[in-house]
Scaffold this active site. Structure first.
Site, PDB file in Angstrom:
ATOM      1  N   GLN A 178     -61.931  10.010  17.751  1.00 18.46           N
ATOM      2  CA  GLN A 178     -60.730  10.542  18.404  1.00 18.46           C
ATOM      3  C   GLN A 178     -60.963  11.019  19.832  1.00 18.46           C
ATOM      4  O   GLN A 178     -60.116  10.838  20.691  1.00 18.46           O
ATOM      5  CB  GLN A 178     -60.169  11.692  17.567  1.00 18.46           C
ATOM      6  CG  GLN A 178     -58.812  12.181  18.023  1.00 18.46           C
ATOM      7  CD  GLN A 178     -58.106  12.948  16.922  1.00 18.46           C
ATOM      8  OE1 GLN A 178     -57.614  12.383  15.969  1.00 18.46           O
ATOM      9  NE2 GLN A 178     -58.063  14.254  17.047  1.00 18.46           N
ATOM     10  N   ARG A 226     -54.510  22.447  21.451  1.00 15.62           N
ATOM     11  CA  ARG A 226     -54.025  21.430  20.513  1.00 15.62           C
ATOM     12  C   ARG A 226     -53.552  20.239  21.342  1.00 15.62           C
ATOM     13  O   ARG A 226     -53.360  20.342  22.542  1.00 15.62           O
ATOM     14  CB  ARG A 226     -52.847  21.946  19.671  1.00 15.62           C
ATOM     15  CG  ARG A 226     -53.114  23.125  18.768  1.00 15.62           C
ATOM     16  CD  ARG A 226     -54.307  23.001  17.865  1.00 15.62           C
ATOM     17  NE  ARG A 226     -54.304  21.906  16.917  1.00 15.62           N
ATOM     18  CZ  ARG A 226     -54.092  22.007  15.603  1.00 15.62           C
ATOM     19  NH1 ARG A 226     -53.816  23.176  15.080  1.00 15.62           N
ATOM     20  NH2 ARG A 226     -54.184  20.966  14.802  1.00 15.62           N
ATOM     21  N   GLU A 245     -67.918  17.048  16.299  1.00 12.32           N
ATOM     22  CA  GLU A 245     -66.892  17.810  15.579  1.00 12.32           C
ATOM     23  C   GLU A 245     -66.344  16.980  14.422  1.00 12.32           C
ATOM     24  O   GLU A 245     -66.097  15.779  14.585  1.00 12.32           O
ATOM     25  CB  GLU A 245     -65.774  18.156  16.568  1.00 12.32           C
ATOM     26  CG  GLU A 245     -64.635  18.949  15.993  1.00 12.32           C
ATOM     27  CD  GLU A 245     -63.542  19.174  17.025  1.00 12.32           C
ATOM     28  OE1 GLU A 245     -62.366  19.219  16.618  1.00 12.32           O
ATOM     29  OE2 GLU A 245     -63.856  19.290  18.231  1.00 12.32           O
ATOM     30  N   LYS A 291     -58.742  27.537  16.850  1.00 11.30           N
ATOM     31  CA  LYS A 291     -57.387  27.176  17.281  1.00 11.30           C
ATOM     32  C   LYS A 291     -56.444  28.265  16.777  1.00 11.30           C
ATOM     33  O   LYS A 291     -56.280  28.425  15.563  1.00 11.30           O
ATOM     34  CB  LYS A 291     -56.978  25.828  16.683  1.00 11.30           C
ATOM     35  CG  LYS A 291     -57.731  24.638  17.268  1.00 11.30           C
ATOM     36  CD  LYS A 291     -57.360  23.367  16.515  1.00 11.30           C
ATOM     37  CE  LYS A 291     -57.944  22.135  17.185  1.00 11.30           C
ATOM     38  NZ  LYS A 291     -57.749  20.928  16.365  1.00 11.30           N
ATOM     39  N   ASP A 314     -63.680  21.815  12.468  1.00 14.60           N
ATOM     40  CA  ASP A 314     -62.286  22.034  12.866  1.00 14.60           C
ATOM     41  C   ASP A 314     -61.418  21.966  11.615  1.00 14.60           C
ATOM     42  O   ASP A 314     -61.081  22.977  11.018  1.00 14.60           O
ATOM     43  CB  ASP A 314     -61.870  20.996  13.910  1.00 14.60           C
ATOM     44  CG  ASP A 314     -60.386  21.073  14.255  1.00 14.60           C
ATOM     45  OD1 ASP A 314     -59.748  22.098  13.959  1.00 14.60           O
ATOM     46  OD2 ASP A 314     -59.856  20.095  14.816  1.00 14.60           O
ATOM     47  N   LYS A 356     -62.512  24.020  24.746  1.00 17.52           N
ATOM     48  CA  LYS A 356     -62.122  22.613  24.629  1.00 17.52           C
ATOM     49  C   LYS A 356     -60.643  22.545  24.974  1.00 17.52           C
ATOM     50  O   LYS A 356     -59.807  23.004  24.203  1.00 17.52           O
ATOM     51  CB  LYS A 356     -62.379  22.153  23.193  1.00 17.52           C
ATOM     52  CG  LYS A 356     -61.980  20.725  22.922  1.00 17.52           C
ATOM     53  CD  LYS A 356     -62.162  20.408  21.452  1.00 17.52           C
ATOM     54  CE  LYS A 356     -61.655  19.013  21.161  1.00 17.52           C
ATOM     55  NZ  LYS A 356     -61.617  18.737  19.721  1.00 17.52           N
ATOM     56  N   GLU A 379     -54.092  14.276  25.640  1.00 18.23           N
ATOM     57  CA  GLU A 379     -54.899  15.367  26.191  1.00 18.23           C
ATOM     58  C   GLU A 379     -55.427  15.066  27.588  1.00 18.23           C
ATOM     59  O   GLU A 379     -56.346  15.709  28.068  1.00 18.23           O
ATOM     60  CB  GLU A 379     -56.034  15.701  25.225  1.00 18.23           C
ATOM     61  CG  GLU A 379     -55.474  16.155  23.877  1.00 18.23           C
ATOM     62  CD  GLU A 379     -56.530  16.557  22.874  1.00 18.23           C
ATOM     63  OE1 GLU A 379     -57.730  16.477  23.200  1.00 18.23           O
ATOM     64  OE2 GLU A 379     -56.155  16.960  21.762  1.00 18.23           O
ATOM     65  N   ASP A 421     -65.438  14.298  19.072  1.00 19.52           N
ATOM     66  CA  ASP A 421     -64.625  14.775  17.945  1.00 19.52           C
ATOM     67  C   ASP A 421     -64.250  13.533  17.161  1.00 19.52           C
ATOM     68  O   ASP A 421     -63.446  12.719  17.610  1.00 19.52           O
ATOM     69  CB  ASP A 421     -63.368  15.498  18.438  1.00 19.52           C
ATOM     70  CG  ASP A 421     -62.426  15.881  17.288  1.00 19.52           C
ATOM     71  OD1 ASP A 421     -62.812  15.697  16.111  1.00 19.52           O
ATOM     72  OD2 ASP A 421     -61.310  16.344  17.562  1.00 19.52           O
TER      73      ASP A 421
END
Length: 430
Positions: free
Chosen positions: A163, A368, A287, A339, A314, A390, A205, A242
């Site tokens: 990802q 997020r 991650e 988070k 996570d 992050k 992102e 991740d």
């Protein structure tokens, strides 16, 4: 100190054009705080529940009017009159008002908006920066940014399974320098992708999402971009991934389906694959390398790589002290992703960070994929001296808002600001 006199929520939009909750808190002495709530694309099974309306005639069912109503009709009357600095008491009241394990009654998006806005109002009333109000005089460590510059998986429409591929400027002497290095590598990567004839559109992102041939090509391309920008991979800049393995895991056969590469792997084969990648590339952090329920796989990964690679939970830990305590007891992972909307209140977020640190785990404060202009997580990272953040690529205002806030904080701290670089990975034996 003064009491809360008004709490008001409204429906606004996040960076993906989906509705989210914004909350405002007012105090009797003129203190004001506003907070916006983020939302995720790949969400953990055990996360606190984000309340959506489900009314298909509005925003494709993603409206948050119910959560807004819960703030205005249920939460506001319960916390008006509280001292604005009573964060623990207010958060406890919010948790009790909801009464469920996963905040599904009022919605974590309603509860979190209030929790964060209260902290902002208190800081405003005291005329203090938020990081200092939350962390005290010792809040002075700027985080190493974990910058997502290449996207795959649920964050992109391409054939890359992993990802997020990220860079970490560990060789910088300050946060300002780290951000500059990251931005230069980001622009260098764009040039490299263009040369190769790849698409340079950005994902949720801010990272690029080209249709690369394999996961390894992504790593090779980033190495090329780091070198082209004039930096040394493995010294000045490390790589992080991740994997978001829960998105790859097939419950029916208990295996991981890497559809981009057309392969199916067992837990053991996934671990072996990571070992191979770590031996070939300067990867310092992985991650969610395995599914959130594959505790045996995570244990194996920790045994094999836990001394030299940061293994971040996570979906595995979902910022939840119960899940983290289980991981610590079982010797699974060595780091937790933080988070705020996975757990729903500021107090519980701080509890998770404290528990991680006591156990020798690192904590990575995170955004997020559905973000807003709210920069609270930048202040949380400094307040807790977490050492890592992050928050996406140095692109898109919803990501850059956090980086710019960290630049302001570093400026305010002046000579007392600390940037630990590679020392942020205090539990690795490199």
């Amino acid at each position: 100190m003064s009491a809360i006199v008004d709490v008001y929520a409204r429906e606004v939009l996040d960076s993906r054009g989906n509705p989210t909750v914004e909350v405002e808190v007012y105090t009797e002495d003129g203190g004001f705080g506003r907070a916006l709530v983020p939302s995720g694309a790949s969400t953990g099974e055990y996360e606190a529940v984000e309340l959506r309306d489900g009314d298909k005639s509005r925003y494709l069912g993603k409206g948050v009017l119910k959560a807004v109503e819960n703030v205005n009709e249920i939460i506001a009357p319960a916390i008006i009159g509280f001292e604005v600095t009573d964060q623990v008491g207010i958060d406890k009241t919010l948790i009790e008002l909801d009464g469920t394990e996963n905040k599904s009654k009022l919605g974590a998006n309603a509860i979190l908006g209030v929790s964060l806005a209260v902290a902002r109002a208190a800081a405003d009333e005291l005329d203090m920066p938020l990081y200092q109000y939350l962390g005290g005089f010792n809040a002075k460590t700027l985080p190493v940014p974990m910058m997502n510059i290449l996207n795959g998986g649920a964050h992109a429409d391409n054939n890359v399974d992993i990802q997020e591929f990220m860079i970490m400027p560990v060789g910088a002497k300050s946060f300002r320098e780290a951000l500059r290095m990251g931005a230069e590598i980001f622009h260098s990567l764009k040039a490299v992708l263009k040369e190769k004839g790849y698409n340079t559109a950005v994902g949720d992102e801010g990272g690029f999402a080209p249709n690369l041939k394999s996961n390894e090509e992504a790593l090779q391309t980033i190495i090329e971009a780091i070198e082209k920008a004039g930096y040394k991979p493995g010294e000045e800049v490390m790589l992080a991934m991740d994997v978001a393995s829960s998105e790859l895991y097939n419950k029916e056969d208990g295996k991981y389906h890497l559809e981009g590469e057309g392969v199916v792997k067992t837990s053991e084969e996934m671990v072996a694959w990571y070992e191979e990648l770590v031996s070939k590339y300067p990867i310092i952090s992985i991650e969610d390398g395995l599914d959130e329920n594959d505790w045996e796989g995570h244990k194996l990964l920790t045994e094999r790589l836990g001394k030299k690679v940061q293994l971040v939970g996570d979906d595995l830990f979902v910022t939840n002290t119960k899940k983290l305590a289980e991981g610590i007891e079982k010797g699974v992972g060595n780091s937790i992703l933080i988070k705020v909307n996975q757990i729903g209140t500021l107090t519980e977020t701080f509890d998770a960070i404290e528990m991680a640190k006591r156990a020798g785990y690192t904590a990575v404060v995170s955004h997020r994929s559905g973000e807003t202009e709210d920069s609270t997580i930048a202040d949380i990272a400094v307040a807790t001296n977490a050492g890592q953040i992050k928050t996406g690529a140095p692109s898109r205002t919803d990501r850059v808002a956090k980086y710019n806030q960290l630049l302001r904080i570093e400026d305010q701290l002046g000579d007392t600001a600390i940037y630990n670089g590679i020392k942020s990975f205090y539990n690795l034996k490199k």
